[in-house]
Design a protein around this motif. Structure first.
Motif, mmCIF file in Angstrom:
data_model
loop_
_atom_site.group_PDB
_atom_site.id
_atom_site.type_symbol
_atom_site.label_atom_id
_atom_site.label_comp_id
_atom_site.label_asym_id
_atom_site.label_seq_id
_atom_site.Cartn_x
_atom_site.Cartn_y
_atom_site.Cartn_z
ATOM 1 N N HIS A 150 152.806 25.440 1.798
ATOM 2 C CA HIS A 150 152.257 24.718 0.741
ATOM 3 C C HIS A 150 153.168 25.032 -0.419
ATOM 4 O O HIS A 150 153.502 23.985 -1.151
ATOM 5 N N LEU A 162 145.380 19.076 0.562
ATOM 6 C CA LEU A 162 144.483 20.168 0.530
ATOM 7 C C LEU A 162 143.035 19.762 0.445
ATOM 8 O O LEU A 162 141.926 20.269 0.331
ATOM 9 N N ILE A 215 141.137 21.418 3.028
ATOM 10 C CA ILE A 215 141.093 23.095 2.801
ATOM 11 C C ILE A 215 139.508 23.026 1.605
ATOM 12 O O ILE A 215 139.028 24.179 1.541
ATOM 13 N N LEU A 242 138.341 24.527 -4.849
ATOM 14 C CA LEU A 242 139.396 23.554 -5.143
ATOM 15 C C LEU A 242 138.364 22.352 -5.667
ATOM 16 O O LEU A 242 137.601 21.919 -4.719
ATOM 17 N N VAL A 270 142.926 18.871 -5.632
ATOM 18 C CA VAL A 270 143.321 18.383 -4.559
ATOM 19 C C VAL A 270 144.373 17.334 -4.831
ATOM 20 O O VAL A 270 145.722 17.410 -4.437
ATOM 21 N N SER A 280 148.386 18.922 -4.091
ATOM 22 C CA SER A 280 148.946 18.671 -2.726
ATOM 23 C C SER A 280 150.021 17.974 -2.735
ATOM 24 O O SER A 280 150.353 17.000 -3.223
#
Length: 301
Positions: free
Chosen positions: A162, A195, A198, A209, A214, A218
């Motif tokens: 990431h 994300l 996640i 998050l 995000v 991301s």
């Protein structure tokens, strides 16, 4: 449109139990397999510290005090592979992350491994900022350490994948006063690029998050205007979420007109796949050497 085609923006709508299952890397292997990989990370890195002396604990960011190590120097400036460790943004360190240094040094390539502060001490915005500061440091001051700042390559595994994507993303370079073509090539391994899921998973226990995180953090949502060649790699034994994310990001990169090779590494799992970089006779190492050996101009530059 590209994100819809890649299917990365729909995963957050999956049931929580399904998201947790698909992104629980630790549950994808037996305990002894996981512990063996952790031992191999450290043992290989300790061996590299002896075999490839260089510069240790170089402060790259005065704001945080974080440091990086540089291995595999030569008589002339060398291209550098910046490796970013994984650990779901909350574990591991640069002491576990130099196991590829000897192999790359034999081919005239330096290795830089980076520490960044971990969650929950800091949030993901800060982790991303620190990793970007490390790349900017190599571009501004790498020449003082035997590196060629015009040949910076980056890679990382899992959360490090990431963070590799965060370096490939657009929109951050001006704040660090670096060119958009800073990164000449990249190898995200078993990475996380969107994300959304996640943010709805067990990871929230140590890394909350929000929607804004995000959107801004991301890599799949922040493709650059010009993209370098990348190798998007993942293990045959990946949890389903990591596999989907690698395939989806590869499709996004190609859909944007940038060069990407998708590499599924047979016989490996989420944790041991990156250890293939410690050996010269692996598909992963051969792909990385070929990437660094091709001085391509980023698409769109």
């Amino acid at each position: 449109m590209l994100n819809n085609e890649a299917g990365l923006d729909t995963e957050a709508a999956l049931p929580r139990a399904e998201i947790d299952r698909d992104y629980n890397a630790r549950a994808s292997v037996p305990l002894e397999t996981f512990e063996a990989a952790m031992r191999d990370y450290r043992a290989g890195s300790d061996a590299a510290r002896v075999a490839c002396p260089g510069h240790l604990d170089v402060v790259y960011d005065r704001q945080s005090g974080q440091t990086l190590d540089i291995y595999g120097l030569g008589d002339t400036p060398r291209p550098v592979f910046l490796f970013i460790h994984g650990g779901y943004w909350r574990a591991l360190s640069k002491r576990d992350s130099a196991f590829m240094a000897s192999t790359l040094a034999a081919h005239g390539i330096a290795t830089a491994v980076v520490d960044y502060r971990l969650a929950p001490e800091v949030d993901l915005q800060e982790i991303v900022r620190e990793v970007r500061a490390a790349a900017a440091f190599l571009w501004r001051e790498g020449g003082d350490y035997g590196l060629d700042p015009e040949r910076i390559y980056v890679g990382g595994s899992s959360a490090g994948g990431h963070l590799t994507g965060a370096l490939l993303s657009g929109g951050w370079h001006r704040a660090f006063d670096v060119p958009e073509t800073l990164i000449k090539g990249a190898m995200p391994i078993s990475g996380l690029f969107h994300l959304g899921p996640i943010a709805h998973s067990f990871v929230r226990e140590w890394l909350p998050l929000e929607d804004g995180d995000v959107a801004s953090l991301s890599p799949a949502l922040n493709l650059p205007a010009c993209g370098c060649p990348i190798i998007t790699a993942y293990a045959e034994g990946e949890p389903a979420g990591f596999e989907r994310q690698s395939i989806g990001y590869h499709r996004l990169w190609q859909g944007a007109g940038f060069p990407s090779t998708l590499l599924k590494v047979a016989g490996r799992n989420h944790f041991d796949v990156v250890l293939d970089l410690a050996r010269e006779d692996t598909e992963l190492t051969r792909a990385l050497l070929a990437l660094i050996g091709t001085r391509q101009t980023p698409a769109g530059a």
